[in-house]
Enzyme design. Structure first.
Site, PDB file in Angstrom:
ATOM      1  N   HIS A 107       0.811  -1.232   0.000  1.00  0.00           N
ATOM      2  CA  HIS A 107       0.000   0.000   0.000  1.00  0.00           C
ATOM      3  C   HIS A 107       0.837   1.272   0.000  1.00  0.00           C
ATOM      4  O   HIS A 107       0.312   2.357  -0.282  1.00  0.00           O
ATOM      5  CB  HIS A 107      -0.917   0.044   1.230  1.00  0.00           C
ATOM      6  CG  HIS A 107      -1.952  -1.029   1.254  1.00  0.00           C
ATOM      7  ND1 HIS A 107      -2.825  -1.239   0.209  1.00  0.00           N
ATOM      8  CD2 HIS A 107      -2.260  -1.957   2.202  1.00  0.00           C
ATOM      9  CE1 HIS A 107      -3.630  -2.260   0.517  1.00  0.00           C
ATOM     10  NE2 HIS A 107      -3.301  -2.719   1.710  1.00  0.00           N
ATOM     11  N   ASP A 164      -3.366 -10.605  -1.903  1.00  0.00           N
ATOM     12  CA  ASP A 164      -3.816 -10.046  -0.629  1.00  0.00           C
ATOM     13  C   ASP A 164      -5.302  -9.681  -0.726  1.00  0.00           C
ATOM     14  O   ASP A 164      -5.796  -9.367  -1.811  1.00  0.00           O
ATOM     15  CB  ASP A 164      -3.002  -8.786  -0.349  1.00  0.00           C
ATOM     16  CG  ASP A 164      -3.050  -8.312   1.088  1.00  0.00           C
ATOM     17  OD1 ASP A 164      -2.092  -8.571   1.831  1.00  0.00           O
ATOM     18  OD2 ASP A 164      -4.058  -7.650   1.444  1.00  0.00           O
ATOM     19  N   HIS A 171      -6.633  -7.073   0.240  1.00  0.00           N
ATOM     20  CA  HIS A 171      -6.733  -5.643  -0.069  1.00  0.00           C
ATOM     21  C   HIS A 171      -6.082  -5.357  -1.426  1.00  0.00           C
ATOM     22  O   HIS A 171      -5.086  -5.986  -1.790  1.00  0.00           O
ATOM     23  CB  HIS A 171      -6.029  -4.815   1.010  1.00  0.00           C
ATOM     24  CG  HIS A 171      -6.568  -5.048   2.394  1.00  0.00           C
ATOM     25  ND1 HIS A 171      -6.041  -6.001   3.244  1.00  0.00           N
ATOM     26  CD2 HIS A 171      -7.595  -4.472   3.054  1.00  0.00           C
ATOM     27  CE1 HIS A 171      -6.724  -5.988   4.386  1.00  0.00           C
ATOM     28  NE2 HIS A 171      -7.679  -5.077   4.308  1.00  0.00           N
ATOM     29  N   ASP A 205      -4.764 -12.601   4.318  1.00  0.00           N
ATOM     30  CA  ASP A 205      -5.931 -11.996   4.968  1.00  0.00           C
ATOM     31  C   ASP A 205      -7.240 -12.212   4.213  1.00  0.00           C
ATOM     32  O   ASP A 205      -8.290 -11.714   4.632  1.00  0.00           O
ATOM     33  CB  ASP A 205      -5.699 -10.496   5.219  1.00  0.00           C
ATOM     34  CG  ASP A 205      -5.020  -9.800   4.046  1.00  0.00           C
ATOM     35  OD1 ASP A 205      -4.843 -10.438   2.986  1.00  0.00           O
ATOM     36  OD2 ASP A 205      -4.673  -8.616   4.187  1.00  0.00           O
TER      37      ASP A 205
END
Ligand SMILES: [Zn+2]
Length: 569
Positions: free
Chosen positions: A125, A160, A162, A249
């Site tokens: 990120h 991931d 995200h 995750d």
């Protein structure tokens, strides 16, 4: 598989209570060691000069200031109470994560190892000039930047939960980096981006691919989507190296997100990445960890499955008893217990399917189909759907020893090539997708054997330098243009138009041909601006007698520049 971990890996620590905890290295490295994985590279800080490949000087200075004095007003995404609170030594700790991924990349570039795995990496990120989502320096973007310094073309695969927004943003304008991210939809989850319409711009149009999934989506939709799209993107793009981010995750037990994934599917994705690296990139593969907030039940098994994939080892039947006994008490303290007995999960992580998940899986599968339709070249999709070709298998189609130059004489235009003629021809590199010209030759050969392909070519000697391919069956009056392209060196000389005109003339009367030209239809090695490419495609189709028609609603919403046209003979 070089394992990257050392004493300084645990210094990246936002403090007790922060979800991204270095506690996860305890049970995870212990399990990796039990499998026989020994760390072979200790991360040390990257230099400022290296960090500058992907970050601004001003941002690095800001991180250093917080690192020395971890308080004060929030700045550049770093602040008390936020996702990225300041801590003493944060610059050195974050630079160490970056250093681990950069050094691992250099070991791969030198050829010391084929594969490396940096479980502490994957801070996807972090942006050029700000921290975000537990990420200070973007080690994955930096490792990719290192490979780009050597001129290698990189395929980045982000699993991931995200969206891999930092890596996508940092390499947004680079046509030599293709990013793919599968994640929970930004409508429900941080960072809010990663919609299907984020496809890249300019010469890099088509090099960002995003697959956002509905909350509750499980392995039943996730893994087939990855298996459908990723090998095809790789075949079309032709990477020299693969970088992957294996955030854990997405798991059903993860406390921060809402997918229903399993370690089984995560391991399946890792094995797929390994196969792609060997098929397309001489094995060059850097894997990283990423998110993952169930530190005892999920993260250790997920990382182990990545390592086992890279080590080309079978998954053991069970996790070691000693490992489970060692970590059960600590896991219990955090409500993450017991450590599971198997590396892989039971189907759907042992949870029953319900109507809500059925609906989510169905919607996610539909989005995956749309993304594939827009982001994968038509010929590649059709070839795989019809069993003409497998993107993971090396094929031995005919490629010319050298591509003749235009000065060698005008090509012969062959309006309708049959299977026997095709078997005597070779295909120049980069005439049509896939990136590997042998694959293009094999696809057309198989298509001519098994279906009514209509093939027209411009040929010099035995080398095809321009090609048009349609599916045009005698049984149906509905046909589709699958590919149209010209070899480098032969472009901008009118050959695409000439081959397409001959192609159309040779169609049977009453035949209708539909062309849908999305962002995927390009030369990934030497792309021209996306808008210029669309204008060229539109003009060329119209000149050949096609009439522009509105694109399919979903396709138009995803890739507004899609050119759709129809020709009626
Ligand atoms: Zn391998």
């Amino acid at each position: 598989m070089l394992l990257v971990f050392g004493p300084r890996s645990t210094t990246y620590d936002f403090g007790p209570g922060h979800p991204l905890t270095p506690r996860r290295f305890g049970p995870a490295i212990d399990l990796l060691r039990a499998l026989g994985a020994e760390p072979g590279l200790e991360p040390r800080p990257a230099s400022d000069e290296e960090l500058r490949w992907s970050h601004s000087r001003r941002y690095i200075d800001t991180v250093k200031r917080f690192s020395e004095a971890p308080y004060g007003w929030a700045e550049a995404g770093i602040g008390e109470g936020g996702d990225d609170p300041p801590f003493a030594g944060m610059h050195e700790a974050a630079a160490t994560v970056a250093g681990g991924s950069i050094r691992a990349m250099e070991a791969i570039l030198r050829g010391d190892v084929e594969h490396a795995f940096h479980p502490g990496g994957g801070l996807h990120h972090a942006m050029r000039d700000r921290a975000s989502g537990f990420c200070i320096y973007d080690d994955v973007a930096l490792a990719i930047a290192r490979a780009r310094l050597d001129g290698l073309r990189v395929l980045y695969l982000d699993f991931d939960v995200h969206h891999g927004d930092g890596v996508q943003a940092i390499h947004w304008n680079d046509p030599g980096v293709m990013t793919f991210s599968i994640h929970e939809s930004g409508r429900y989850l941080f960072p809010g981006t990663g919609g299907v319409g984020e496809l890249g711009v300019g010469v890099a149009a088509g090099t960002a691919v995003n697959l956002p999934l509905e909350p509750l989506t499980g392995e039943r939709a996730w893994l087939p989507a990855v298996e459908a799209i990723v090998p095809e993107l790789a075949a079309a793009f032709g990477p020299d190296l693969v970088v992957s981010q294996h955030g854990a995750d997405s798991h059903a037990w993860d406390p921060l997100a809402h997918l229903n994934m399993t370690t089984t599917a995560m391991g399946g994705a890792a094995r797929l990445v390994d196969a792609i690296a060997h098929r397309h990139a001489d094995g060059r593969w850097l894997a990283t960890g990423g998110g993952g907030y169930d530190a005892y039940r999920v993260v250790p098994r997920s990382w182990s499955l990545v390592w086992l994939a890279g080590a080309h080892r079978e998954v053991p039947a069970s996790t070691p008893v000693a490992w489970r006994e060692t970590w059960a008490p600590e896991g219990a303290r955090y409500g993450q217990t017991p450590p599971p007995e198997a590396f892989t999960d039971p189907p759907n992580a042992g949870e029953p399917f319900d109507g809500a998940q059925d609906a989510a899986d169905e919607r996610s599968a539909a989005v995956a189909g749309l993304v594939r339709r827009v982001a994968v070249p038509r010929l590649v999709r059709e070839a795989r759907d019809r069993g003409w070709w497998d993107p993971l298998e090396r094929v031995h189609g005919a490629v010319p020893a050298g591509v003749p130059a235009p000065a060698s004489g005008a090509p012969a235009i062959l309006p309708a090539v049959d299977a026997a003629t095709w078997s005597r021809l070779t295909v120049a590199p980069r005439v049509v997708s896939p990136a590997d010209a042998a694959g293009a030759h094999a696809i057309v050969a198989a298509g001519l054997q098994t279906a009514s392909l209509h093939v027209s070519a411009a040929v010099v000697g035995d080398a095809v330098v321009a090609l048009a391919v349609s599916l045009a069956t005698a049984a149906s009056t509905q046909g589709e243009l699958l590919a149209l392209g010209v070899a480098p060196g032969w472009r901008q000389r009118g050959f695409a138009g000439k081959v397409l005109a001959a192609h159309v003339d040779a169609l049977p009367e009453g035949q209708e041909i539909v062309a849908e030209v999305t962002v995927a239809e390009r030369d990934p090695f030497d792309p021209i601006d996306g808008h210029v490419r669309r204008d060229l495609a539109r003009r060329m189709l119209e000149r050949a007698g096609f009439m522009a028609t509105p694109a399919d609603t979903a396709v138009r919403a995803t890739d507004p520049d899609t050119v759709t046209a129809v020709l009626r003979r």
